[in-house]
Design a protein around this motif. Structure first.
Motif, mmCIF file in Angstrom:
data_model
loop_
_atom_site.group_PDB
_atom_site.id
_atom_site.type_symbol
_atom_site.label_atom_id
_atom_site.label_comp_id
_atom_site.label_asym_id
_atom_site.label_seq_id
_atom_site.Cartn_x
_atom_site.Cartn_y
_atom_site.Cartn_z
ATOM 1 N N HIS B 76 0.879 -1.181 -0.015
ATOM 2 C CA HIS B 76 0.046 -0.014 -0.005
ATOM 3 C C HIS B 76 1.044 1.187 0.074
ATOM 4 C CE1 HIS B 76 -3.913 -1.897 1.725
ATOM 5 N NE2 HIS B 76 -3.134 -2.934 0.836
ATOM 6 N N ILE B 77 0.561 2.104 -1.124
ATOM 7 C CA ILE B 77 1.136 3.564 -0.889
ATOM 8 C C ILE B 77 0.374 4.701 -0.816
ATOM 9 C CG2 ILE B 77 2.718 5.025 -2.372
ATOM 10 C CD1 ILE B 77 3.277 2.477 -4.071
ATOM 11 N N VAL B 78 0.376 5.395 0.534
ATOM 12 C CA VAL B 78 -0.456 6.326 0.780
ATOM 13 C C VAL B 78 0.220 7.369 1.476
ATOM 14 C CG1 VAL B 78 -2.425 6.847 2.264
ATOM 15 C CG2 VAL B 78 -2.200 4.701 1.526
ATOM 16 N N PRO B 79 -0.063 8.606 0.950
ATOM 17 C CA PRO B 79 -0.772 8.821 -0.436
ATOM 18 C C PRO B 79 0.319 8.801 -1.637
ATOM 19 C CG PRO B 79 0.036 11.121 0.662
ATOM 20 C CD PRO B 79 0.570 9.900 1.588
ATOM 21 N N SER B 80 -0.135 8.432 -2.808
ATOM 22 C CA SER B 80 0.515 8.222 -3.843
ATOM 23 C C SER B 80 1.091 9.543 -4.352
ATOM 24 C CB SER B 80 -0.287 7.490 -4.992
ATOM 25 O OG SER B 80 -1.042 6.204 -4.598
ATOM 26 N N GLN B 81 2.285 9.597 -5.028
ATOM 27 C CA GLN B 81 2.713 10.769 -5.585
ATOM 28 C C GLN B 81 3.274 10.392 -7.168
ATOM 29 O OE1 GLN B 81 5.970 11.592 -2.999
ATOM 30 N NE2 GLN B 81 4.626 12.102 -1.252
ATOM 31 N N PRO B 82 3.296 11.467 -7.824
ATOM 32 C CA PRO B 82 3.686 11.377 -9.315
ATOM 33 C C PRO B 82 5.211 10.428 -9.451
ATOM 34 C CG PRO B 82 2.796 13.340 -9.067
ATOM 35 C CD PRO B 82 2.778 12.766 -7.639
ATOM 36 N N GLY B 83 6.133 10.743 -8.397
ATOM 37 C CA GLY B 83 7.331 10.258 -8.351
ATOM 38 C C GLY B 83 7.167 8.747 -8.227
ATOM 39 N N ASP B 84 6.082 8.046 -7.621
ATOM 40 C CA ASP B 84 6.089 6.825 -7.575
ATOM 41 C C ASP B 84 5.647 5.928 -8.739
ATOM 42 O OD1 ASP B 84 4.131 7.528 -4.227
ATOM 43 O OD2 ASP B 84 6.121 7.069 -4.400
ATOM 44 N N SER B 85 5.623 6.554 -9.801
ATOM 45 C CA SER B 85 5.273 5.994 -10.922
ATOM 46 C C SER B 85 6.477 5.042 -11.345
ATOM 47 C CB SER B 85 4.922 6.847 -12.120
ATOM 48 O OG SER B 85 3.915 7.771 -11.693
ATOM 49 N N ALA B 86 6.164 3.806 -11.558
ATOM 50 C CA ALA B 86 7.320 3.051 -11.802
ATOM 51 C C ALA B 86 6.661 1.535 -11.691
ATOM 52 C CB ALA B 86 8.558 3.186 -10.572
ATOM 53 N N VAL B 87 7.635 0.655 -12.008
ATOM 54 C CA VAL B 87 7.381 -0.697 -12.134
ATOM 55 C C VAL B 87 7.586 -1.477 -10.776
ATOM 56 C CG1 VAL B 87 7.631 -3.215 -13.119
ATOM 57 C CG2 VAL B 87 7.569 -0.908 -14.668
ATOM 58 N N TYR B 88 6.897 -2.007 -10.143
ATOM 59 C CA TYR B 88 6.813 -2.539 -8.782
ATOM 60 C C TYR B 88 7.049 -4.163 -8.800
ATOM 61 C CZ TYR B 88 6.096 1.910 -6.707
ATOM 62 O OH TYR B 88 6.278 3.315 -6.475
ATOM 63 N N PHE B 89 7.967 -4.706 -8.508
ATOM 64 C CA PHE B 89 8.279 -6.094 -8.432
ATOM 65 C C PHE B 89 8.120 -6.858 -7.083
ATOM 66 C CE2 PHE B 89 9.521 -6.914 -12.292
ATOM 67 C CZ PHE B 89 10.212 -5.777 -13.237
ATOM 68 N N CYS B 90 7.291 -7.713 -6.879
ATOM 69 C CA CYS B 90 7.355 -8.659 -5.699
ATOM 70 C C CYS B 90 8.440 -9.665 -5.881
ATOM 71 C CB CYS B 90 5.746 -9.179 -5.515
ATOM 72 S SG CYS B 90 5.424 -10.222 -4.280
ATOM 73 N N ALA B 91 9.030 -9.961 -4.477
ATOM 74 C CA ALA B 91 9.907 -11.095 -4.686
ATOM 75 C C ALA B 91 9.989 -11.822 -3.176
ATOM 76 C CB ALA B 91 11.498 -10.437 -4.747
ATOM 77 N N ALA B 92 10.074 -13.196 -3.246
ATOM 78 C CA ALA B 92 9.814 -14.139 -2.273
ATOM 79 C C ALA B 92 11.168 -14.896 -2.362
ATOM 80 C CB ALA B 92 8.734 -14.691 -2.304
ATOM 81 N N SER B 93 11.527 -15.545 -1.057
ATOM 82 C CA SER B 93 12.643 -16.320 -0.820
ATOM 83 C C SER B 93 12.718 -17.474 0.259
ATOM 84 C CB SER B 93 13.981 -15.574 -0.570
ATOM 85 O OG SER B 93 14.056 -15.276 0.826
ATOM 86 N N ALA B 94 12.979 -18.291 -0.151
ATOM 87 C CA ALA B 94 13.030 -19.477 1.148
ATOM 88 C C ALA B 94 14.512 -20.111 1.259
ATOM 89 C CB ALA B 94 11.833 -20.573 0.631
ATOM 90 N N ARG B 95 14.579 -20.828 2.177
ATOM 91 C CA ARG B 95 16.106 -21.346 2.268
ATOM 92 C C ARG B 95 15.766 -22.831 1.897
ATOM 93 N NH1 ARG B 95 19.987 -19.094 4.564
ATOM 94 N NH2 ARG B 95 19.390 -17.600 6.436
ATOM 95 N N ASN B 96 16.821 -23.104 0.831
ATOM 96 C CA ASN B 96 16.666 -24.449 0.198
ATOM 97 C C ASN B 96 17.455 -25.557 1.267
ATOM 98 O OD1 ASN B 96 19.705 -24.090 -0.205
ATOM 99 N ND2 ASN B 96 19.176 -23.685 -2.247
#
Lengths: 112, 115
Positions: B76-96
């Motif tokens: 959640h981004i509050v409040p949103s600003q024009p400078g927030d315009s970008a591509v947002y990536f979600c990433a996850a990790s686990a121990r192998n």
């Protein structure tokens, strides 16, 4: 404290050639990961180096290889370049494995 | 097999409103999640992370929520600003099995914040 730097920023190679991309990790970081990001895709994990040893690899063929040096900088080598290898190659370093990774600006490779 | 899914390729929000970016994952072994922001011609920049022992983490205008039972997280981004315009990536990790970690990435959501 310097950030992660990659060189070169842009590169054009011919199919069949070999390329070496370089990455200087952030000071104190012992883990370096390399990613390939094709247009419109998320970063795809290539491999990770921890204290100079490869300790994880994604679904990339053996012609993608790497090195990590004692100062924890790293190289990505790609042999027998194919057109589909054209992508943004990202290097990320972290203090330990799985920590927040800090990325370089990437190397844009174009294979023609 | 996409283990981390960002089903919305793009999102458009008015300046000052809330931006909600969603991410779903399939691997129940993931125990650490991160959000990155990427501007064109730059590498991704770390934004915020959350461990699976928490359900919320807040940093300024950015809050990440984790719902383990639903295998879902949101930024959640509050409040949103024009400078927030970008591509947002979600990433996850686990121990192998070798006690190593690697990040698995979603395909990204392109956020446009309109003035």
């Amino acid at each position: 404290e310097t950030g992660v730097t990659q060189s070169p920023t842009h590169l054009i190679k011919t199919r069949g050639q070999q390329v070496t991309l370089r990455c200087s990790s952030q000071s104190g970081h012992n883990t370096v990961s390399w990613y390939q990001q094709a247009l419109g895709q998320g970063p795809q994990f290539i491999f990770q180096y921890y204290r100079e040893e490869e300790n994880g690899r994604g679904n990339f063929p053996p012609r993608f290889s790497g090195l990590q040096f004692p100062n924890y900088s790293s190289e990505l080598n790609v042999n027998a370049l194919e057109l589909d290898d054209s992508a943004l190659y990202l290097c990320a370093s972290s203090l330990e494995q799985g920590d927040e990774a800090f990325f370089g600006q990437g190397t844009r490779l174009t294979v023609v | 097999d996409q283990q981390v899914k960002q089903n919305s390729p793009s999102l458009s929000v008015q300046e000052g409103r809330i931006s909600i970016l969603n991410c779903d994952y399939t691997n129940s072994m993931f125990d650490y999640f991160l959000w990155y922001k990427k501007y064109p011609a730059e590498g991704p920049t770390f934004l915020i992370s959350i461990s699976s022992i928490k359900d919320k983490n807040e940093d300024g205008r950015f809050t990440v929520f984790l719902n383990k039972s639903a295998k879902h997280l949101s930024l959640h981004i509050v409040p949103s600003q024009p400078g927030d315009s970008a591509v947002y990536f979600c990433a996850a990790s686990a121990r192998n099995a070798g006690n190593n970690r690697k990040l698995i990435w979603g395909l990204g959501t392109s956020l446009a914040v309109n003035p």
